[in-house]
Scaffold this active site. Structure first.
Site, PDB file in Angstrom:
ATOM      1  N   ASP A  13       9.803   5.044  -4.203  1.00 55.67           N
ATOM      2  CA  ASP A  13      11.009   4.468  -3.576  1.00 55.67           C
ATOM      3  C   ASP A  13      12.169   5.448  -3.376  1.00 55.67           C
ATOM      4  OD1 ASP A  13       9.372   2.296  -3.935  1.00 55.67           O
ATOM      5  OD2 ASP A  13      10.881   1.000  -4.819  1.00 55.67           O
ATOM      6  N   LYS A 117       5.639  -2.157  -0.076  1.00 56.44           N
ATOM      7  CA  LYS A 117       5.570  -3.233  -1.079  1.00 56.44           C
ATOM      8  C   LYS A 117       6.772  -4.140  -0.919  1.00 56.44           C
ATOM      9  CE  LYS A 117       7.884  -0.370  -4.540  1.00 56.44           C
ATOM     10  NZ  LYS A 117       9.049  -1.241  -4.798  1.00 56.44           N
ATOM     11  N   CYS A 161      11.485  -0.019 -10.433  1.00 53.70           N
ATOM     12  CA  CYS A 161      10.224   0.239  -9.727  1.00 53.70           C
ATOM     13  C   CYS A 161       9.419   1.371 -10.340  1.00 53.70           C
ATOM     14  CB  CYS A 161      10.503   0.486  -8.255  1.00 53.70           C
ATOM     15  SG  CYS A 161      11.095  -1.029  -7.454  1.00 53.70           S
TER      16      CYS A 161
HETATM   17  C1  VGL Z   1      14.179  -1.367  -6.724  1.00 56.26           C
HETATM   18  C2  VGL Z   1      15.614  -3.088  -7.201  1.00 56.26           C
HETATM   19  C3  VGL Z   1      15.192  -3.782  -6.091  1.00 56.26           C
HETATM   20  C4  VGL Z   1      13.636  -0.030  -7.114  1.00 56.26           C
HETATM   21  C5  VGL Z   1      13.733  -2.050  -5.624  1.00 56.26           C
HETATM   22  O1  VGL Z   1      13.145   0.715  -6.236  1.00 56.26           O
HETATM   23  O2  VGL Z   1      13.694   0.304  -8.313  1.00 56.26           O
HETATM   24  N1  VGL Z   1      15.104  -1.899  -7.523  1.00 56.26           N
HETATM   25  N2  VGL Z   1      14.250  -3.242  -5.314  1.00 56.26           N
END
Ligand code: VGL
Ligand code: ZN
Length: 217
Positions: A13, A117, A161
């Site tokens: 991410d 995802k 994540c």
């Molecule tokens: C994430 C909160 C919401 C992350 C993704 O990548 O850690 N955190 N969506």
């Protein structure tokens, strides 16, 4: 003992919305241009060594269940109970499909595959392997088909994540090395707990990327 062929890199991410460098909607502290440079240099070195790079990408529809805006009267960073009893942390709108905020802010051409995802409106997916309904993203099969046994993981966010992805990787039977200084967390205390949890579950936590040590994996 494995060989370099058994190793792959999974970068979690690293998207505009999670970085201060890109004024992200859900910017994780410490994700300025220096951080992205460091991640970029590390990814380049690992690629040069011959490792395949994979990325996970948070990829939400506009009406995603995790968006505080979909829950009147609720605020971002609150935890709510959904109608089916699951608890859900609410977030500002982020990583909306096809928007600039969802973009991976590293050289796309480096990646063998980018695995999205969180595309189902009703389920969140901190993990790159499966969402909150248990639906598989396909990442485990992709890695196994490539002969991968050990993952080098880093990225965002440590306490969400990254933790979920590392824990599911371990559960799926992969060896996992996690690089601390290439990762950043939302909350310091939760991130400390996340490092401990990853370690307890069997992840090898390295303070920084050590290219010589990689060759001994
Ligand atoms: C994430 C909160 C919401 C992350 C993704 O990548 O850690 N955190 N969506
Ligand atoms: Zn998300």
């Amino acid at each position: 003992m494995s060989s370099l062929q058994d190793l792959a890199v999974v970068i979690v991410d690293v998207q505009a919305d999670f970085t201060t460098a890109h004024d992200g909607a859900l910017a994780v502290p410490g994700t300025d241009h220096d951080y992205l440079e460091r991640v970029s240099r590390a990814a380049g070195r690992l690629k040069e060594l011959g490792l395949a790079l994979y990325a996970t990408q948070d990829w939400h529809p506009e009406d995603h269940v995790s968006f505080a805006s979909r829950h009147p009267g609720k605020e971002a960073f609150e935890t709510i109970e959904l109608s089916d009893g699951r608890s859900q942390v609410l977030w500002p709108e982020h990583a909306v499909q096809e928007t600039a905020g969802a973009a991976i802010v590293l050289d796309r051409s480096w990646f063998t595959q980018v695995v999205p995802k969180g595309a189902h409106p009703h389920y969140d997916s901190y993990s790159g392997f499966k969402d909150d309904s248990g639906r598989d993203t396909g990442l485990a099969d992709i890695l196994r088909a490539a002969g991968v046994r050990t993952l080098i993981c880093f990225g965002l966010a440590v306490d969400y994540c990254l933790k979920a992805t590392v824990c599911d990787a371990l559960e799926a039977g992969f060896g996992v090395v996690v690089i601390q200084d290439l990762s950043r967390g939302v909350d310091p205390a939760a991130s400390e707990a996340a490092w401990a949890e990853m370690r307890d579950k069997g992840a090898d936590i390295w303070p920084s990327l050590d290219m010589e040590r990689i060759k001994t994996l």
